[in-house]
Design a protein around this motif. Structure first.
Motif, PDB file in Angstrom:
ATOM      1  N   GLU B  49       0.832  -1.216   0.000  1.00 55.07           N
ATOM      2  CA  GLU B  49       0.000   0.000   0.000  1.00 55.07           C
ATOM      3  C   GLU B  49       0.867   1.268   0.000  1.00 55.07           C
ATOM      4  N   LYS B  50       0.250   2.369  -0.401  1.00 56.84           N
ATOM      5  CA  LYS B  50       0.958   3.649  -0.413  1.00 56.84           C
ATOM      6  C   LYS B  50       1.132   4.137   1.038  1.00 56.84           C
ATOM      7  N   LEU B  51       2.307   4.653   1.352  1.00 50.13           N
ATOM      8  CA  LEU B  51       2.545   5.140   2.714  1.00 50.13           C
ATOM      9  C   LEU B  51       2.013   6.575   2.854  1.00 50.13           C
ATOM     10  N   PRO B  52       1.692   6.981   4.088  1.00 52.10           N
ATOM     11  CA  PRO B  52       1.129   8.331   4.272  1.00 52.10           C
ATOM     12  C   PRO B  52       2.127   9.461   4.006  1.00 52.10           C
ATOM     13  N   PHE B  53       3.421   9.145   3.893  1.00 50.55           N
ATOM     14  CA  PHE B  53       4.408  10.189   3.551  1.00 50.55           C
ATOM     15  C   PHE B  53       5.543   9.540   2.766  1.00 50.55           C
ATOM     16  N   GLU B  54       6.312  10.359   2.057  1.00 47.56           N
ATOM     17  CA  GLU B  54       7.433   9.857   1.252  1.00 47.56           C
ATOM     18  C   GLU B  54       8.570   9.430   2.192  1.00 47.56           C
ATOM     19  N   LEU B  55       8.862   8.119   2.157  1.00 43.29           N
ATOM     20  CA  LEU B  55       9.872   7.580   3.076  1.00 43.29           C
ATOM     21  C   LEU B  55      11.296   7.886   2.597  1.00 43.29           C
ATOM     22  N   LYS B  56      11.468   8.040   1.281  1.00 43.35           N
ATOM     23  CA  LYS B  56      12.821   8.257   0.723  1.00 43.35           C
ATOM     24  C   LYS B  56      13.433   9.560   1.244  1.00 43.35           C
ATOM     25  N   GLY B  57      14.513   9.436   1.985  1.00 50.12           N
ATOM     26  CA  GLY B  57      15.213  10.610   2.506  1.00 50.12           C
ATOM     27  C   GLY B  57      14.619  11.164   3.797  1.00 50.12           C
ATOM     28  N   ALA B  58      13.545  10.519   4.283  1.00 49.38           N
ATOM     29  CA  ALA B  58      12.819  11.074   5.435  1.00 49.38           C
ATOM     30  C   ALA B  58      13.544  10.841   6.768  1.00 49.38           C
ATOM     31  N   ILE B  59      13.180  11.699   7.725  1.00 47.33           N
ATOM     32  CA  ILE B  59      13.613  11.521   9.112  1.00 47.33           C
ATOM     33  C   ILE B  59      12.363  11.262   9.944  1.00 47.33           C
ATOM     34  N   ILE B  60      12.391  10.172  10.725  1.00 42.93           N
ATOM     35  CA  ILE B  60      11.284   9.879  11.647  1.00 42.93           C
ATOM     36  C   ILE B  60      11.725  10.219  13.069  1.00 42.93           C
ATOM     37  N   TYR B  61      10.831  10.883  13.785  1.00 46.72           N
ATOM     38  CA  TYR B  61      11.085  11.234  15.191  1.00 46.72           C
ATOM     39  C   TYR B  61      10.190  10.353  16.057  1.00 46.72           C
ATOM     40  N   TYR B  62      10.827   9.579  16.957  1.00 41.50           N
ATOM     41  CA  TYR B  62      10.078   8.716  17.871  1.00 41.50           C
ATOM     42  C   TYR B  62       9.546   9.570  19.018  1.00 41.50           C
ATOM     43  N   VAL B  63       8.305   9.967  18.904  1.00 40.33           N
ATOM     44  CA  VAL B  63       7.758  10.884  19.906  1.00 40.33           C
ATOM     45  C   VAL B  63       6.250  10.699  20.051  1.00 40.33           C
TER      46      VAL B  63
END
Lengths: 280, 184
Positions: B49-63
């Motif tokens: 499925e399509k992800l809710p945001f573009e993962l390529k190059g992204a930064i995820i913040y665990y918060v």
């Protein structure tokens, strides 16, 4: 019998929840300031300065010190000459937690079941430890406890042959294994004796002691001092980035125990040992 | 201490320039995601499925932030313990995730995946959430609103302060720091 209405208890608990979460204790601030001088790591110093800056923002804007505003642990000391009227005291405490966490914009971090994990959306129920004391007053202490440091805590049933050195080795090992997870610099509560469950409550109570206070029994005062030094020699440092200051204080609480047992509980807390008390 | 400035999406070149122990300021868009959001992201990838945001190059913040007071874009928002996201992380790195912000140790699998797919792990200071809140300028929930504090949000940050814990060369600040300061 002196009568106290549950409404008063609810109001006070709500207020304690907000204050404990937004106002960092002066004892912690003093110890962090001293730690900045002792810290050798530049990153470590930076972390400690951020802790003080954070406390100022939280106080001035009345926002919580940490987004994890915890599960509300409540110590209730009921005077035997008090009669609570107008309702049930446990319900009144939970109503206070509900009110405090909603009105204070505190995070709701409680799920209703360990597996179904649905948020209760009001941070209830509180964990309530009740004891009966002399007199006609009620003392309520609210201690919001975060998940990150609580997850690093442990109870171990050692046997008497482990002795003082065995207990100290165990405590240091537990802190070492926790590494950066509980957001060092930490405060360590150690409960020794009692039974399996009582050691854990002792460890939690130990965290209520004022930083800078010295254990009244010189034997345990020495043990606390030695543990603090050994923990700080681990080199974990502020936030685990490496440094001199891993721990701000070690507090020990003890109780008589079984001839065959030496229960030890280690309850780890981050720098923000949040707790506020009131006597009604 | 020298401070590096970066803006997502991160390229391989930027990630290659970072070393464990570097102080870094991030400006731009990062995404909040923690336990349950990770589970759903991985399920979406597995189902194609399509992800809710573009993962390529992204930064995820665990918060999982505290609620915002009136007039604030967000409440206090410090990092949560990263290790809980370890089981979901290698697959996200394989699909282009470049940066993660959290606190605490990562598993060997995650460290290997960071080297293989060129991703970097940043530590934010835990327990200074009011200070961190000040660096987050805008917030928009973009997915999984039903998860409450665990929903995925797009966060616009300015000079968001982090430290490189794990770089793509296999260095780990948690190990290097302890080695340097331990007295045994």
């Amino acid at each position: 019998m002196r009568e106290i209405n549950v409404k008063e208890i609810t109001e006070k608990v709500a207020q304690l929840c907000i204050e404990a979460n937004c106002l960092l204790g002066e004892d912690v601030k003093k110890r962090v300031k001293e730690a900045i001088e002792k810290e050798e790591s530049p990153l470590g110093k930076e972390v400690l300065k951020q802790i003080l800056e954070n406390a100022e923002i939280a106080r001035n804007e009345m926002v919580p010190i940490c987004q994890d505003t915890g599960l509300a642990v409540v110590f209730l000391e009921m005077g035997e000459e008090v009669k609570v009227v107008g309702g049930n005291i446990y319900e009144a405490i939970n109503e206070g937690v509900r009110k405090g966490y909603i009105e204070g914009y505190l995070r709701k971090s409680v799920v209703s079941d360990p597996f179904r994990r649905k948020n209760t959306n009001d941070n209830t129920p509180a964990i309530i430890h009740c004891s009966i004391t002399k007199g006609d007053k009620i003392k309520i202490t609210v201690m919001p406890k975060g998940g990150g440091s609580e997850n690093m805590s442990e109870v171990k049933m050692l046997t008497p042959a482990f002795g003082v050195e065995g207990v100290k080795d165990y405590v240091v090992k537990r802190v070492k294994e926790s590494g950066a997870n509980p957001c060092p610099p930490i405060v360590v509560g150690v409960g020794i004796g009692g039974t399996f469950e009582y050691a854990a409550i002792l460890a939690k109570k130990a965290l209520l002691r004022e930083i800078g206070s010295i254990h009244p029994d010189p034997f345990y005062a020495e043990m606390e001092k030695d543990l603090l030094e050994r923990i700080n020699n681990l080199g974990i440092g502020p936030q685990g980035f490496g440094g001199r200051i891993t721990c701000l204080a070690v507090f020990i609480e003890v109780f008589p125990c079984h001839i065959a047992s030496l229960p030890v509980a280690v309850n780890i807390n981050c720098h923000a040992v949040r707790h506020k008390s009131i006597i009604i | 201490m020298e401070i590096k400035r970066i803006m997502p999406p991160l390229t391989d070149e930027v990630v290659e320039s970072l070393r464990a122990g570097d102080r870094v300021l991030i400006s731009g868009i990062i995404y909040s995601a923690r336990d349950l959001a990770h589970k759903r992201l991985v399920e979406a990838i597995e189902k194609g499925e399509k992800l809710p945001f573009e993962l390529k190059g992204a930064i995820i913040y665990y918060v999982g932030p505290a609620p915002a007071k009136p007039g604030y874009p967000i409440g206090p928002a410090g990092p949560t313990t990263s290790g809980r996201m370890d089981p979901y992380t290698p697959i996200l790195l394989a699909h282009g995730l470049k940066g993660m912000i959290g606190k605490g140790n990562r598993s060997e699998e995650v460290k290997k995946a960071m080297m293989k797919y060129k991703g970097v792990y940043f530590g934010a200071v835990g327990g200074v959430a009011a200070l961190t809140m000040k660096k987050i300028k805008q917030v928009k929930i973009i997915a999984y609103e039903d998860l409450g504090p665990e929903a995925i949000s797009e966060l616009v940050v300015e000079d968001f302060s982090v430290i490189v814990i794990n770089d793509i060369y296999g260095n780990d600040l948690y190990e290097l720091g302890v080695k340097k300061y331990a007295k045994i």
